[in-house]
Design a protein around this motif. Structure first.
Motif, PDB file in Angstrom:
ATOM      1  N   UNK A   1      -5.624  12.497   5.557  1.00 34.58           N
ATOM      2  CA  UNK A   1      -5.467  11.809   6.827  1.00 34.58           C
ATOM      3  C   UNK A   1      -5.745  10.321   6.675  1.00 34.58           C
ATOM      4  N   UNK A   2      -6.770  10.000   5.898  1.00 36.35           N
ATOM      5  CA  UNK A   2      -7.133   8.592   5.682  1.00 36.35           C
ATOM      6  C   UNK A   2      -6.011   7.838   4.973  1.00 36.35           C
ATOM      7  N   UNK A   3      -5.357   8.509   4.011  1.00 35.75           N
ATOM      8  CA  UNK A   3      -4.255   7.876   3.283  1.00 35.75           C
ATOM      9  C   UNK A   3      -3.107   7.539   4.237  1.00 35.75           C
ATOM     10  N   UNK A   4      -2.836   8.420   5.189  1.00 32.23           N
ATOM     11  CA  UNK A   4      -1.773   8.165   6.170  1.00 32.23           C
ATOM     12  C   UNK A   4      -2.088   6.927   7.008  1.00 32.23           C
ATOM     13  N   UNK A   5      -3.364   6.789   7.395  1.00 34.32           N
ATOM     14  CA  UNK A   5      -3.770   5.619   8.174  1.00 34.32           C
ATOM     15  C   UNK A   5      -3.580   4.344   7.357  1.00 34.32           C
ATOM     16  N   UNK A   6      -3.913   4.407   6.067  1.00 36.38           N
ATOM     17  CA  UNK A   6      -3.757   3.243   5.193  1.00 36.38           C
ATOM     18  C   UNK A   6      -2.284   2.867   5.039  1.00 36.38           C
ATOM     19  N   UNK A   7      -1.423   3.867   4.893  1.00 34.62           N
ATOM     20  CA  UNK A   7       0.015   3.610   4.754  1.00 34.62           C
ATOM     21  C   UNK A   7       0.557   3.008   6.045  1.00 34.62           C
ATOM     22  N   UNK A   8       0.154   3.577   7.190  1.00 37.78           N
ATOM     23  CA  UNK A   8       0.595   3.037   8.482  1.00 37.78           C
ATOM     24  C   UNK A   8       0.127   1.593   8.658  1.00 37.78           C
ATOM     25  N   UNK A   9      -1.101   1.310   8.246  1.00 34.62           N
ATOM     26  CA  UNK A   9      -1.655  -0.048   8.356  1.00 34.62           C
ATOM     27  C   UNK A   9      -0.876  -1.009   7.460  1.00 34.62           C
ATOM     28  N   UNK A  10      -0.578  -0.577   6.243  1.00 36.52           N
ATOM     29  CA  UNK A  10       0.193  -1.426   5.332  1.00 36.52           C
ATOM     30  C   UNK A  10       1.563  -1.726   5.915  1.00 36.52           C
ATOM     31  N   UNK A  11       2.198  -0.720   6.501  1.00 39.70           N
ATOM     32  CA  UNK A  11       3.504  -0.933   7.121  1.00 39.70           C
ATOM     33  C   UNK A  11       3.399  -1.957   8.251  1.00 39.70           C
ATOM     34  N   UNK A  12       2.367  -1.878   9.050  1.00 38.31           N
ATOM     35  CA  UNK A  12       2.145  -2.850  10.127  1.00 38.31           C
ATOM     36  C   UNK A  12       1.978  -4.264   9.571  1.00 38.31           C
ATOM     37  N   UNK A  13       1.214  -4.383   8.497  1.00 40.68           N
ATOM     38  CA  UNK A  13       0.973  -5.698   7.896  1.00 40.68           C
ATOM     39  C   UNK A  13       2.291  -6.311   7.426  1.00 40.68           C
ATOM     40  N   UNK A  14       3.123  -5.518   6.764  1.00 37.32           N
ATOM     41  CA  UNK A  14       4.397  -6.051   6.278  1.00 37.32           C
ATOM     42  C   UNK A  14       5.365  -6.346   7.415  1.00 37.32           C
ATOM     43  N   UNK A  15       5.331  -5.556   8.476  1.00 31.37           N
ATOM     44  CA  UNK A  15       6.153  -5.859   9.655  1.00 31.37           C
ATOM     45  C   UNK A  15       5.730  -7.192  10.270  1.00 31.37           C
ATOM     46  N   UNK A  16       4.430  -7.402  10.354  1.00 29.76           N
ATOM     47  CA  UNK A  16       3.900  -8.656  10.890  1.00 29.76           C
ATOM     48  C   UNK A  16       4.305  -9.835  10.009  1.00 29.76           C
ATOM     49  N   UNK A  17       4.180  -9.663   8.704  1.00 28.72           N
ATOM     50  CA  UNK A  17       4.564 -10.741   7.779  1.00 28.72           C
ATOM     51  C   UNK A  17       6.048 -11.052   7.906  1.00 28.72           C
ATOM     52  N   UNK A  18       6.861 -10.014   8.019  1.00 25.66           N
ATOM     53  CA  UNK A  18       8.303 -10.223   8.182  1.00 25.66           C
ATOM     54  C   UNK A  18       8.596 -11.015   9.460  1.00 25.66           C
ATOM     55  N   UNK A  19       7.942 -10.648  10.545  1.00 28.46           N
ATOM     56  CA  UNK A  19       8.142 -11.356  11.813  1.00 28.46           C
ATOM     57  C   UNK A  19       7.771 -12.826  11.686  1.00 28.46           C
ATOM     58  N   UNK A  20       6.656 -13.092  11.027  1.00 29.20           N
ATOM     59  CA  UNK A  20       6.210 -14.477  10.858  1.00 29.20           C
ATOM     60  C   UNK A  20       7.166 -15.264   9.957  1.00 29.20           C
ATOM     61  N   UNK A  21       7.661 -14.623   8.911  1.00 34.21           N
ATOM     62  CA  UNK A  21       8.616 -15.309   8.026  1.00 34.21           C
ATOM     63  C   UNK A  21       9.926 -15.592   8.760  1.00 34.21           C
ATOM     64  N   UNK A  22      10.396 -14.612   9.544  1.00 32.83           N
ATOM     65  CA  UNK A  22      11.620 -14.819  10.330  1.00 32.83           C
ATOM     66  C   UNK A  22      11.434 -15.919  11.366  1.00 32.83           C
ATOM     67  N   UNK A  23      10.242 -16.013  11.934  1.00 31.74           N
ATOM     68  CA  UNK A  23       9.957 -17.003  12.968  1.00 31.74           C
ATOM     69  C   UNK A  23       9.968 -18.432  12.429  1.00 31.74           C
TER      70      UNK A  23
END
Length: 162
Positions: free
Chosen positions: A1-23
């Motif tokens: 379960x903890x690994x799933x949370x870490x993967x979800x968090x990593x995905x969020x971080x990269x989505x945020x980075x992508x948004x900032x780069x696009x901006x």
């Protein structure tokens, strides 16, 4: 379960980075554009890796298509080659084996012409993928060929301490 949370968090971080780069909204004529595209392609590559871990091959394929388009706008020869290999792998995972193998071969041709660390690393990884595909019986190779390919990959990667 903890690994799933870490993967979800990593995905969020990269989505945020992508948004900032696009901006950043940098125009192609700006010298910073190539660097922004290079950073964006790394972000997209990492997101694609996460989607593969999450067993979402179609989403990973779509991500690698976008990554490949971004890499062609960077000023790097290696980044498009990495993108071709990644995109090829995603096509194979989704059942488009011939298309995937063609893309991977294009990547290999780029890796073979250079003499940088990244060229050697890319070629080594390509060879490792070839052995993995043979072991998974996606491509046909004699066992002796697989051993030869794996040995060459190790030789190349050990020379660059990878």
């Amino acid at each position: 379960m903890e690994a799933c949370k870490e993967i979800d968090k990593a995905l969020e971080v990269y989505l945020d980075a992508e948004s900032k780069l696009d901006a950043l909204d940098i125009v192609k004529e700006n010298p910073a554009y190539a660097e922004q595209q290079r950073a964006l392609s790394y972000c997209l590559m990492r997101r694609g890796n996460i989607l593969q871990q999450m067993k979402k091959p179609e989403e990973a394929l779509a991500q690698s298509e976008r990554e490949l388009a971004t890499e062609h706008t960077s000023d790097s020869e290696i980044m498009p080659a990495r993108g071709l290999m990644k995109n090829g792998t995603n096509h194979i995972i989704t059942g488009e084996v011939e298309k995937g193998l063609t893309l991977m071969k294009e990547a290999c041709e780029i890796f073979e012409i250079g003499d940088s660390y990244n060229h050697h690393q890319g070629l080594g990884w390509y060879l490792i993928l070839q052995t993995d595909l043979a072991n998974a019986e996606i491509i046909q190779r004699e066992p002796s060929e697989v051993v030869e390919i794996a040995s060459l990959a190790l030789e190349i990667l050990m020379l660059i301490e990878n």
